[in-house]
Design a protein around this motif. Structure first.
Motif, PDB file in Angstrom:
ATOM      1  N   GLY A  50      -8.657  31.817 -13.261  1.00  0.00           N
ATOM      2  CA  GLY A  50      -7.507  31.414 -12.461  1.00  0.00           C
ATOM      3  C   GLY A  50      -7.910  31.359 -11.004  1.00  0.00           C
ATOM      4  O   GLY A  50      -8.876  32.009 -10.581  1.00  0.00           O
ATOM      5  N   ALA A  54      -3.763  34.088  -8.626  1.00  0.00           N
ATOM      6  CA  ALA A  54      -3.171  33.808  -9.939  1.00  0.00           C
ATOM      7  C   ALA A  54      -2.719  35.068 -10.662  1.00  0.00           C
ATOM      8  O   ALA A  54      -1.957  34.991 -11.632  1.00  0.00           O
ATOM      9  N   ASP A 227      -2.134  31.100 -14.157  1.00  0.00           N
ATOM     10  CA  ASP A 227      -1.607  30.221 -13.111  1.00  0.00           C
ATOM     11  C   ASP A 227      -0.310  30.821 -12.596  1.00  0.00           C
ATOM     12  O   ASP A 227       0.650  30.986 -13.359  1.00  0.00           O
ATOM     13  N   ALA A 232      -1.148  30.441 -18.640  1.00  0.00           N
ATOM     14  CA  ALA A 232      -0.851  29.031 -18.878  1.00  0.00           C
ATOM     15  C   ALA A 232      -1.328  28.604 -20.256  1.00  0.00           C
ATOM     16  O   ALA A 232      -0.700  27.773 -20.915  1.00  0.00           O
ATOM     17  N   ALA A 248      -3.108  23.250 -15.617  1.00  0.00           N
ATOM     18  CA  ALA A 248      -3.965  24.294 -15.049  1.00  0.00           C
ATOM     19  C   ALA A 248      -5.297  24.362 -15.776  1.00  0.00           C
ATOM     20  O   ALA A 248      -6.361  24.441 -15.154  1.00  0.00           O
TER      21      ALA A 248
END
Length: 351
Positions: A50, A54, A227, A232, A248
């Motif tokens: 991420g 994140a 994300d 995600a 993402a």
């Protein structure tokens, strides 16, 4: 939902975990994690990727018990951390090794002294401590540097010391927080190869936190894409790379594989090629590229590869190819429709 048997095999399990921080006494609330659920199986290498912010660092602090969730449950080794006393948490942490981005070595201690430190804190006797330190330094290839100090080592050597120290108490779980971010590409590869040995030869479960998908690509079995504090997407490494379902994940994959033309590259390609430009995702099927060529040929369409890349991931091909298609418009349309009918992912870059 995972079954009882799968849950029993999980080394780490987060269930609907949220974490909120408040800035200052009466400041605004910041949601670091939002309804996060994931499982890490015993003995696997699990990657968490991420962008900065994140929620990756908060996630790792929840797993090692340094933070408590605002809501939800965190299980490590079958124990729910939120139900444990501080004394019991210390016991859980002894079974968790940590590897840090900036190594966190004691400058005043030798290489051997750094590795011995957690053993000394745990009350391990001198003779057993020395035996264990020698064993670990031999494992990471630094036995001949035992009496050096950290400033005498390269970045990769410092991280090897960090790995040896993290393994000192024989943990079953290793948390690596951006462990290769301070290293050059060649040294990164060497450190990742060492982590692979730790997993294979010692059976240690590894959770690898990073913003670099190439790192995940090198060693992970499964991956979660974070994300804005949420998960995600999660899945096997191949599935997330070959078939990302979210924006993402697709952004990370594109950056790692470099198989899709950027906006700038696409503009340059359009100036040089007058035909229709399409990108086709490579499938893990025998004769896939031959089948593509036959489809184009059958419709009288000329197909020239102008960009792309194919990598091997877990011994399976992954990537994409960008073609310039020339021929009558209806013939190109028919060829693309036939490919989509075959289940091929086709993106028209001109659209």
């Amino acid at each position: 939902m995972p079954g009882t048997e799968q849950q029993a095999a999980a080394h780490v399990r987060l269930s609907q975990v949220s974490k909120t921080f408040t800035r200052g006494r009466n400041g605004p609330r910041m949601v670091a994690l939002d309804d996060v659920s994931l499982e890490v199986a015993k003995g696997e290498v699990f990657g968490v990727i991420g962008h900065s912010g994140a929620g990756k660092s908060t996630l790792i602090r929840l797993i090692n018990g340094l933070e408590s969730p605002t809501s939800g449950q965190v299980h490590v080794g079958g124990r729910e951390l939120t139900r444990l006393s501080e004394a019991d948490l210390r016991g859980v942490r002894r079974d968790i090794g940590m590897i840090f981005q900036q190594f966190n070595l004691f400058r005043s201690r030798t290489v051997a002294g750094n590795v011995a430190y957690p053993l000394k804190v745990a009350g391990v006797g001198r003779q057993e401590r020395d035996r264990r330190v020698a064993q670990l330094l031999d494992f990471v290839g630094l036995l001949d540097r035992a009496h050096d100090h950290p400033e005498q080592l390269s970045g990769g050597q410092k991280q090897r010391v960090g790995i040896a120290r993290a393994l000192a108490t024989e943990p079953s779980l290793l948390l690596a927080d951006e462990a290769t971010s301070a290293l050059d590409p060649r040294t990164t590869g060497e450190v990742l190869a060492l982590l692979g040995r730790v997993n294979r030869e010692l059976g240690v479960t590894i959770v690898l936190i990073t913003h670099e998908l190439d790192v995940i690509r090198a060693v992970a079995d499964r991956v979660a894409v974070m994300d804005n504090g949420r998960i995600a997407e999660t899945g096997t490494l191949y599935d997330v790379f070959a078939h990302p379902r979210t924006t993402a994940a697709a952004d990370f994959v594109r950056g790692a594989l470099r198989d899709r033309p950027s906006v700038e590259t696409l503009a340059r390609l359009r100036r040089r090629h007058s035909g229709r430009i399409v990108t086709v995702a490579i499938r893990d099927r025998a004769g896939f590229q031959t089948a593509l060529a036959k489809r184009f040929l059958a419709h009288g369409v000329a197909a020239d590869i102008i960009f792309g890349g194919i990598s091997e991931l877990q011994e399976r091909p992954v990537g994409s190819l960008t073609f310039e298609l020339t021929g009558p418009a209806d013939a190109v349309d028919a060829a693309l429709a036939a490919l989509r009918g075959d289940g091929v992912d086709v993106l028209e870059e001109d659209s």
